[in-house]
Design a protein around this motif. Structure first.
Motif, mmCIF file in Angstrom:
data_model
loop_
_atom_site.group_PDB
_atom_site.id
_atom_site.type_symbol
_atom_site.label_atom_id
_atom_site.label_comp_id
_atom_site.label_asym_id
_atom_site.label_seq_id
_atom_site.Cartn_x
_atom_site.Cartn_y
_atom_site.Cartn_z
ATOM 1 N N GLN A 67 0.832 -1.204 0.000
ATOM 2 C CA GLN A 67 0.000 0.000 0.000
ATOM 3 C C GLN A 67 0.866 1.253 0.000
ATOM 4 O OE1 GLN A 67 -2.250 0.530 3.603
ATOM 5 N NE2 GLN A 67 -3.619 2.057 2.725
ATOM 6 N N TRP A 68 1.949 1.207 0.771
ATOM 7 C CA TRP A 68 2.882 2.344 0.815
ATOM 8 C C TRP A 68 3.627 2.491 -0.510
ATOM 9 C CZ3 TRP A 68 8.275 2.086 0.401
ATOM 10 C CH2 TRP A 68 8.955 3.287 0.671
ATOM 11 N N LEU A 69 3.975 1.348 -1.115
ATOM 12 C CA LEU A 69 4.823 1.367 -2.307
ATOM 13 C C LEU A 69 4.066 1.781 -3.564
ATOM 14 C CD1 LEU A 69 7.682 0.682 -3.326
ATOM 15 C CD2 LEU A 69 6.886 -1.669 -3.695
ATOM 16 N N GLU A 70 2.793 1.478 -3.648
ATOM 17 C CA GLU A 70 2.051 1.659 -4.896
ATOM 18 C C GLU A 70 2.154 3.066 -5.479
ATOM 19 O OE1 GLU A 70 -2.403 0.792 -6.756
ATOM 20 O OE2 GLU A 70 -1.862 0.100 -4.748
ATOM 21 N N PRO A 71 1.938 4.140 -4.692
ATOM 22 C CA PRO A 71 2.050 5.472 -5.299
ATOM 23 C C PRO A 71 3.480 5.891 -5.614
ATOM 24 C CG PRO A 71 1.588 5.647 -2.950
ATOM 25 C CD PRO A 71 1.482 4.205 -3.287
ATOM 26 N N LEU A 72 4.464 5.072 -5.205
ATOM 27 C CA LEU A 72 5.871 5.429 -5.403
ATOM 28 C C LEU A 72 6.533 4.620 -6.513
ATOM 29 C CD1 LEU A 72 6.922 5.542 -1.641
ATOM 30 C CD2 LEU A 72 6.303 7.484 -3.086
ATOM 31 N N LEU A 120 4.341 7.601 6.742
ATOM 32 C CA LEU A 120 5.310 7.209 5.719
ATOM 33 C C LEU A 120 4.764 7.428 4.315
ATOM 34 C CD1 LEU A 120 6.705 4.047 7.473
ATOM 35 C CD2 LEU A 120 8.067 5.991 6.704
ATOM 36 N N ARG A 121 3.471 7.365 4.142
ATOM 37 C CA ARG A 121 2.899 7.679 2.832
ATOM 38 C C ARG A 121 2.991 9.168 2.548
ATOM 39 N NH1 ARG A 121 -2.494 4.559 1.118
ATOM 40 N NH2 ARG A 121 -1.747 5.410 -0.863
ATOM 41 N N GLN A 122 2.833 9.983 3.571
ATOM 42 C CA GLN A 122 2.935 11.434 3.394
ATOM 43 C C GLN A 122 4.383 11.867 3.185
ATOM 44 O OE1 GLN A 122 1.173 12.814 7.028
ATOM 45 N NE2 GLN A 122 -0.901 12.888 6.193
ATOM 46 N N HIS A 123 5.311 11.196 3.879
ATOM 47 C CA HIS A 123 6.718 11.610 3.853
ATOM 48 C C HIS A 123 7.611 10.400 3.595
ATOM 49 C CE1 HIS A 123 5.015 15.225 5.557
ATOM 50 N NE2 HIS A 123 4.605 14.558 6.615
ATOM 51 N N PRO A 124 7.561 9.837 2.396
ATOM 52 C CA PRO A 124 8.319 8.598 2.136
ATOM 53 C C PRO A 124 9.818 8.763 2.269
ATOM 54 C CG PRO A 124 7.441 9.530 0.086
ATOM 55 C CD PRO A 124 6.801 10.290 1.200
ATOM 56 N N THR A 162 3.980 22.995 1.284
ATOM 57 C CA THR A 162 4.879 23.019 0.141
ATOM 58 C C THR A 162 4.967 21.602 -0.414
ATOM 59 O OG1 THR A 162 6.922 22.481 1.327
ATOM 60 C CG2 THR A 162 6.207 24.779 1.387
ATOM 61 N N SER A 163 5.879 21.403 -1.334
ATOM 62 C CA SER A 163 6.063 20.054 -1.873
ATOM 63 C C SER A 163 6.516 19.072 -0.796
ATOM 64 C CB SER A 163 7.099 20.082 -2.999
ATOM 65 O OG SER A 163 8.338 20.597 -2.531
ATOM 66 N N GLU A 164 7.039 19.606 0.332
ATOM 67 C CA GLU A 164 7.485 18.764 1.433
ATOM 68 C C GLU A 164 6.447 18.660 2.545
ATOM 69 O OE1 GLU A 164 10.182 17.020 1.533
ATOM 70 O OE2 GLU A 164 11.270 17.801 -0.205
#
Length: 921
Positions: free
Chosen positions: A514-519, A553-557, A713-715
């Motif tokens: 689930q964490w990896l999919e958008p990355l 971790l999804r917000q800030h990988p 911001t982007s971060e």
């Protein structure tokens, strides 16, 4: 780590310039240029002494090219004498050679442009401005590490396309800027690189320019930017890391040079941690080792190449540059060119053990000094040890070794160490150097060719296989680049192996997917997990512990790289170190002109997110208690408020003094040092400044500060800010004068604080404040808390406020809200606030902002409560906080089964009944 490592011992028999006489190059210089030697003043050749000698040579009638070549002979001979006599450090040798190159390039460029401008006019840009030429030094020249017989790697860049003005008003002789600068480059080479009767000044290598030897010798800045963005290869990032404008001298400090720097920096340093460069460096290094191996076939002597052979200088440079390129985008303090300086910074940033950095620095100095002695012999651009016994003996003795055997022992020791560190960094096995000849490392272990998708699905548990099949059946995997697919499948295969071996569980693996999919398209994260299996393993563990870490971790990988720090769990947040690192990173951005608002906002966010994640890791690993989590998160918020207010004030247009006369007051969980993950900040702003424009200045300051803290911001963002506790709440001024705040709190005048505001100040503290403002605030707070009160009226007002909050947060009878239900945390907090406001005058210890648990213990010991009531309530409150913390980690709403919480609820209800006896909840 000290920047000065001990130099090799002096040559046997003591330092003596006589050692230089063995050099065949030195002998030639003495025969031919003995009369000119006096032109170079005694001591280390410097910019001023070299310029003086050059001027005298020109005055004697030498043309510039000849004068520069003679100067070069004198400088190298002088450096050789001082180095072999133990009078010059490595830093002095490389500084002299770099300075000579800069002087020569400046003189040659100036003369070439003077001559060509007389023939063709000045090159002009689109707005009629003179277009500059920048000579970019790469490699050792860019890093100011030039060796004594090095070539110089150059790239020529000019500012704009256009045409020259011509030599007269009619524009006769006009050329395109490209043709003009091409001729300049050709003339510079004639002055610097061509071999004449006096030799050369420097060998010039343009192979690092865009498109290599097939590209133009000079390139426009816009074309360079396009090339780097669309064609730039990974290995070129390492080359540009050390780039620096070295000539002409008049352009080096110009504002226009920053434009070039802004083109190069984003190419070299990526926004995110960039582990994808590992494979690029492996390929480059493999090619270098294969080339070195081919050169040494049938020629065993060539295996002792102190630069390119295993364990050589190049491997130290690659080790340093790899860590810089991977991390430099997020940690600008790592952006420096010299190898030894970079080693110091890597150790300071805890990216390399200090002992390792120290050893690599020693190895680097040793190998570079050997390299110089090899080149001193005949002034050849070689890094291979000679095979003649006499030459080897001379090198050994000038390196401070009694015999050649001793020298080779040292050489093999340092090469072995360097090779092992380099192979360890690239994931390969530690190598041996049998007989002193280091063997090339193998590629990292594990699957090199990704398994077929169907084969992977066949050995994968059903829930995991379903998710993977869904990825493969849609566009997610087929649309990825082949290299990304390879990394993804390699990563998934390893994850499936760990699952089968029960090193992880299915819930963690599903959370990982689930964490990896958008990355999936951000290959750097896949590369990081492959290059750092420890990070992969710890990430799976984190994702399997609770729901909130998954969300964070999804917000800030990017924070997952923190998992590579093996000592992470055993450390605690250190505000002083945190602030020092932020200031160092800002200083690094200032040096490159990148310290704009956007970069500083992102710098703050990255640092904050990383620290929150470090605390989270320690928390879920059970290394720190709930109270320690709150302490560290509160200290982190304090540090962010300190540095953000400082930076905002420095960048405020209306700033009228060096330091603001201003304070930030923390309330609620911030004030009580009980912050949790994702807590907002309850803060109040006050100023104490007599300037006529002070209200407007500080209002602008606070608006800017709130923007810096809250804008996404982007971060991401930093905090949500709540200023409702300021005088008159949301209808009041965003920032008040301290006098107005004091009068409001102490009931002076018609506009005064409510009881609930006095309840709030029991937990307030000054977070940021200059001068005596913190002490004056504490005096106001003490006066408020110890003021005489109508106890019955106070009791009724607090109960009334508690009832309003209970009605606003209804809870089913069979459920228990840890905060709002009767017997919950809010009841305990309101009881403590009553005890402070009612009894602080008689019991000054209650004034201290020591937290609810400590105050309950004091109230129990002071007889303000029935015996044991405070102790039981304190224990219950601690347990409720723990349960609330666990609920937040699980992304739950803090509502539990009422029966399970009964003992803690009853202890808080007993406290409430003791403090508010006539009142019924």
């Amino acid at each position: 780590m000290s920047s000065e490592i001990a130099s090799p011992p002096s040559p046997a028999g003591g330092p003596s310039p006589a050692w230089a006489s063995t050099s065949r190059f030195w002998q030639r210089v003495q025969r031919r240029y003995a009369d000119a030697a006096a032109l170079l003043p005694p001591g280390q050749p410097t910019a001023s002494t070299m310029a003086q000698a050059l001027a005298q040579l020109l005055a004697q009638g030498q043309e510039l090219g000849a004068a520069l070549r003679i100067l070069r002979q004198l400088v190298v001979a002088r450096v050789l004498e001082r180095d072999c006599a133990g009078q010059a450090s490595l830093a002095e040798v490389t500084a002299s050679m770099t300075t000579l190159a800069e002087l020569a390039l400046d003189a040659a460029c100036t003369q070439a442009q003077t001559v060509l401008s007389q023939r063709h006019g000045q090159p002009q840009g689109p707005h009629g401005q003179v277009v500059p030429l920048w000579i970019v030094g790469m490699g050792k020249l860019g890093a100011r590490e030039l060796n004594v017989s090095s070539d110089i790697d150059l790239i020529y860049v000019y500012g704009h396309e256009g045409e020259t003005t011509g030599r007269d008003a009619l524009g006769k002789g006009s050329l395109s800027n490209h043709e003009y600068f091409t001729r300049v480059v050709r003339m510079i080479f004639q002055l610097i690189g061509e071999v004449t009767e006096h030799g050369f000044v420097f060998r010039v290598d343009l192979a690092l320019r865009p498109h290599g030897n097939s590209g133009p010798t000079v390139i426009c800045l816009s074309a360079l930017q396009t090339y780097l963005q669309t064609h730039g290869r990974e290995w070129e990032r390492f080359a540009w890391l050390k780039s620096r404008v070295v000539a002409p001298r008049a352009c080096i400090a110009s504002a226009q040079v920053k434009t070039l720097r802004h083109v190069v920096l984003p190419f070299v340093f990526r926004k995110y941690l960039d582990y994808s460069v590992f494979d690029a460096l492996r390929d480059l290094h493999r090619q270098i080792r294969e080339h070195a191996s081919r050169r040494s076939n049938g020629q065993p002597g060539r295996s002792n190449d102190v630069k390119l052979s295993p364990g050589g200088i190049r491997e130290i440079e690659f080790t340093v540059q790899l860590l810089q390129v991977v991390r430099g985008g997020q940690f600008p303090e790592l952006r420096c060119r010299p190898t030894l300086q970079a080693l110091e910074r890597l150790a300071k940033a805890e990216l390399m053990p200090p002992a390792t950095a120290q050893q690599l620095a020693q190895a680097y100095r040793f190998l570079r000094q050997v390299e110089h002695r090899i080149q001193y012999l005949d002034d050849l651009q070689t890094h291979v040890l000679p095979t003649e016994d006499g030459d080897l003996d001379w090198i050994a003795r000038t390196m401070g070794c009694a015999t050649t055997a001793d020298f080779f022992d040292q050489l093999h020791h340092w090469r072995e160490l360097v090779a092992q560190e380099f192979d360890a960094l690239l994931g390969g096995p530690a190598t041996g150097c049998a007989g002193g000849l280091c063997q090339p490392p193998k590629r990292p272990g594990g699957p090199q060719n990704p398994p077929e998708v169907q084969a992977l699905l066949a050995v994968t548990p059903a829930p995991l296989a379903e998710r993977l099949k869904a990825w493969c059946d849609t566009h997610k995997v087929p649309s990825l680049r082949p290299s990304t697919q390879m990394r993804l499948l390699q990563l998934l295969e390893l994850t499936a192996q760990w699952l089968q071996a029960q090193k992880t569980n299915l819930a963690a693996v599903l959370a990982f997917l689930q964490w990896l999919e958008p990355l999936l398209r951000r290959e750097s994260y896949l590369a990081l997990l492959i290059e750092r299996p420890l990070v992969h393993e710890r990430l799976l563990h984190m994702l399997g512990t609770a729901a909130w870490p998954v969300q964070y971790l999804r917000q800030h990988p990017g924070v997952i790289d923190e998992l590579a720090n093996e000592s992470l769990v055993h450390e605690r947040f250190n505000p002083q170190v945190f602030l020092q690192e932020l200031q160092a990173r800002r200083a690094a951005l200032q040096r490159t002109g990148e310290d704009d608002d956007e970069n500083l906002l992102n710098l703050l966010r990255r640092a904050h997110h990383a620290e929150v994640f470090r605390t989270l890791v320690r928390d879920v690993e059970g290394a720190i208690t709930v109270e320690q989590v709150a302490d560290d998160l509160s200290a982190l918020a304090d540090a962010i408020l300190h540095i953000t207010s400082q930076w905002c004030w420095q960048r405020l247009k209306q700033r009228h003094c060096e330091q603001p006369h201003f304070a930030i007051l923390g309330y609620g969980k911030l004030g009580g040092k009980e912050l949790g993950y994702g807590s907002d900040l309850d803060i109040v702003f006050v100023f104490d400044d007599d300037d006529e424009q002070a209200p407007q200045i500080y209002a602008a300051f606070v608006r800017k500060l709130i923007t810096w803290l809250t804008v996404k911001t982007s971060e991401g963002d930093l905090f949500e800010i709540d200023t409702q506790l300021r005088p008159n709440g949301n209808s009041g001024l965003l920032v008040s004068s301290f006098a107005a705040f004091s009068a409001y709190q102490q009931q002076r005048g018609s506009n005064t604080a409510w009881t609930w505001e006095h309840q709030a100040i029991t937990r307030a503290r000054c977070i940021v404040g200059n001068g005596d403002l913190p002490a004056r605030f504490e005096a106001v707070r003490q006066a408020v808390l110890t003021a005489p009160r109508d106890i019955d009226a106070l009791r009724q007002e607090i109960v009334h406020m508690r009832e309003r909050l209970r009605q606003a947060h209804p809870v089913p009878a069979e459920r228990f809200d840890l905060k709002y239900s009767p017997g919950g945390m809010l009841d305990g907090e309101f009881a403590v606030q009553f005890l402070v406001l009612a009894h602080a005058a008689a019991h000054p210890a209650l004034v201290a902002n020591t937290g609810n648990i400590a105050l309950l213990h004091y109230a129990d010991a002071a007889g303000l409560l029935p015996p044991g009531t405070g102790q039981a309530a304190a224990d219950a409150y601690r347990q409720l906080r723990r349960l609330q913390h666990i609920s937040r980690l699980n992304a739950s709403n803090g509502v539990l089964d009422a029966i399970s919480i009964a003992p803690h609820r009853d202890a808080i209800l007993a406290l409430w009944a003791a403090v508010f006896p006539p009142c019924v909840l």
